[in-house]
Design a protein around this motif. Structure first.
Motif, short mmCIF file in Angstrom:
data_model
loop_
_atom_site.label_atom_id
_atom_site.label_comp_id
_atom_site.label_asym_id
_atom_site.label_seq_id
_atom_site.Cartn_x
_atom_site.Cartn_y
_atom_site.Cartn_z
N ASN A 181 0.81 -1.23 0.00
CA ASN A 181 0.00 0.00 0.00
C ASN A 181 0.84 1.27 0.00
O ASN A 181 0.28 2.38 0.04
N GLY A 191 -4.34 4.80 1.56
CA GLY A 191 -5.61 4.75 2.24
C GLY A 191 -5.60 5.35 3.64
O GLY A 191 -6.49 5.06 4.44
N TRP A 225 -3.29 5.04 6.31
CA TRP A 225 -2.99 4.04 7.35
C TRP A 225 -1.84 4.55 8.20
O TRP A 225 -0.81 4.97 7.68
N GLY A 267 -9.08 9.77 6.43
CA GLY A 267 -9.63 8.86 5.44
C GLY A 267 -10.88 8.16 5.95
O GLY A 267 -10.96 7.80 7.12
N GLN A 305 -12.92 4.78 4.95
CA GLN A 305 -12.93 3.58 4.12
C GLN A 305 -14.36 3.10 3.95
O GLN A 305 -15.13 3.00 4.92
N THR A 332 -9.95 10.44 -3.70
CA THR A 332 -9.94 9.08 -3.16
C THR A 332 -8.51 8.60 -2.95
O THR A 332 -7.55 9.25 -3.34
N ASN A 381 -7.76 1.23 -1.37
CA ASN A 381 -8.57 0.52 -0.38
C ASN A 381 -9.93 1.18 -0.15
O ASN A 381 -10.41 1.28 0.98
N GLN A 382 -10.53 1.66 -1.25
CA GLN A 382 -11.89 2.21 -1.22
C GLN A 382 -12.03 3.31 -0.17
O GLN A 382 -12.97 3.33 0.62
N THR A 383 -11.08 4.23 -0.20
CA THR A 383 -11.01 5.28 0.81
C THR A 383 -11.21 6.65 0.19
O THR A 383 -10.64 6.97 -0.86
N ARG A 430 -10.21 10.39 0.80
CA ARG A 430 -9.11 11.05 1.52
C ARG A 430 -9.39 12.54 1.63
O ARG A 430 -9.70 13.20 0.63
#
Length: 462
Positions: free
Chosen positions: A192, A253, A255, A399, A401, A422, A425-427, A429
């Motif tokens: 990632n 994403g 993290w 973020g 998700q 975006t 990981n379907q996030t 931002r």
């Protein structure tokens, strides 16, 4: 909705922006929020009539590498940007975490205008008066703020170039300290991660969509699992010259690294005599509420090299590599270079910007508004638990998700006057300017809630 007749009044309101802390006019947000119009205020179909003509002309001559919406942005002020038809958008993207002090910052405009009338470029064949001053400020501010033991700085033009230089320094480190002629050129990065698009940085970015079209990549790069302590000894070994990691992954994403993971990584790097590189290109320079993201972690986690770019000059291109003394000592004349990096214009602009980012008022604003936004996103998650699976981040790098692809939300937000982006990981931002006010944040949340409600109705509990 905002109409063209409001333009001058809006601009005048934003002329009260200060240069020392997050202070912007809030009447604009009130005006838009109290609008009685029920139609989309910023529909793509209602853009200025000349937009399609200009885009068609541009398309004939520019290489298309981005999927961009059919609007043309022409100016900005503070946290707002305006399109060709003078429609105002609240910018929660900030040029992908670049415009920390917002758009059309008055002090930066004066600095650039003054310096451009004196000296823009020299090359690194000669000294200029601002590169050394900026390097000194970065080093001392990092140390005084509880950051790593910074010693020296190399200036580049971008974040990707900063990472490329850091990887080169690490490869030289591996050659100099390897025992018995053993190979020591391995670089470890993490799933990632995003470190850039040039070949070395791309090799440290383990995403098929970025890497596959350009393989084979630079040899010696391996990729481990983010925050997985057990995998560290497997990947970081005697052949490793460097480990590169983002304290907060932006593109991946949003993290955050765990303290125990970074401590284990630092310890393992010391055991095998490898360098630890922190990529703070997106998460550094005030975005988390401290000058550097790693300042939230104990010294037992701190790096040997730190890379930076994005907000360093608020949009004027500049990047930098900051290192400890033991790393700086191995870099000799001729080892690395750049034609444009560290120019008098870029460094003077950056000195103005970073000194204001590092002010207590601005960092306090990041924490206060960031906490408000985080709590509001948590509220939206509680409202739609099947749709929003997690809220992550710190300060003004946040973020959400989703349980399904949130890409449609970008258009839905834009057509209501809010710019979002975006991540993997379907996030979704959120990286707005650091001068964002609470009232502007409230306006943004209102739009987010509206579009998420609609999105949920369209998709049910998928």
């Amino acid at each position: 909705r905002l109409v063209a007749a409001n333009k001058n009044r809006i601009i005048n309101r934003y002329n009260i922006v200060t240069t020392t802390q997050a202070s912007v006019a809030t009447q604009t947000a009130r005006d838009i929020m109290t609008s009685e119009s029920k139609k989309l205020s910023h529909a793509d179909a209602d853009t200025h009539p000349k937009t399609a003509e200009l885009l068609a002309r541009q398309d004939q001559y520019t290489i298309n590498t981005y999927a961009r919406p059919p609007i043309i942005l022409t100016k900005g002020k503070g946290c707002w940007v305006f399109d060709l038809g003078d429609r105002a958008y609240l910018d929660f993207s900030a040029g992908i975490a670049v415009n920390a002090l917002g758009h059309a910052d008055d002090e930066l405009a004066k600095v650039i205008a003054d310096q451009s009338s004196k000296l823009v470029h020299l090359s690194n064949l000669y000294h200029n008066e601002y590169a050394g001053e900026l390097a000194e400020y970065l080093v001392k501010s990092t140390i005084n703020g509880g950051g790593f033991e910074a010693a020296k700085v190399f200036f580049s033009n971008s974040g990707t170039e900063a990472n490329e230089g850091a990887l080169k320094f690490s490869r030289k480190w591996g050659k100099l300290i390897s025992n018995g002629g053993k190979e020591k050129y391995g670089v470890v990065s993490f799933m990632n991660a995003f470190h850039g698009r040039s070949m070395g940085a791309l090799s440290a970015t383990p995403s098929p969509k970025y890497q596959t079209p350009f393989s084979p990549l630079v040899p010696g790069f391996v990729h481990s699992n983010y925050n997985d302590i057990e995998k560290i000894p497997e990947f970081v070994n005697e052949n490793t010259c460097a480990v590169i990691v983002e304290p907060i992954q932006g593109e991946g994403g949003v993290w955050e690294t765990k303290v125990d993971f970074l401590e284990a990584l630092r310890k393992r790097c010391d055991e095998v005599n490898a360098l630890l590189i922190f990529d703070e290109i997106q998460c550094g320079l005030g975005r988390t509420g401290k000058l550097w993201a790693h300042q939230h972690y104990p010294k037992s986690c701190h790096p040997d090299i730190l890379t930076m770019a994005k907000p360093l000059a608020n949009g004027y291109p500049i990047g930098a590599i900051m290192t400890t003394k033991r790393v700086a000592d191995i870099v000799q004349i001729g080892d690395h270079g750049t034609t444009f990096g560290g120019s008098p214009l870029a460094c003077r602009a950056a000195l103005s910007v970073v000194s204001r980012i590092n002010s207590s008022g601005l960092l306090e604003n990041v924490n206060n508004v960031g906490n408000y936004l985080f709590n509001e996103l948590q509220r939206l998650s509680s409202k739609h638990p099947s749709l929003i699976t997690e809220v992550r981040g710190k300060g003004l790098i946040l973020g959400m998700q989703f349980s399904l692809d949130p890409s449609p939300l970008v258009k839905m937000a834009r057509e209501r006057g809010l710019l979002i982006i975006t991540a993997s990981n379907q996030t979704v931002r959120l990286v707005p300017p650091l001068i964002l006010t609470k009232e502007e944040a409230q306006f943004g949340v209102k739009i987010l809630e509206e579009i998420i409600d609609i999105f949920h109705k369209q998709n049910g509990d998928k």
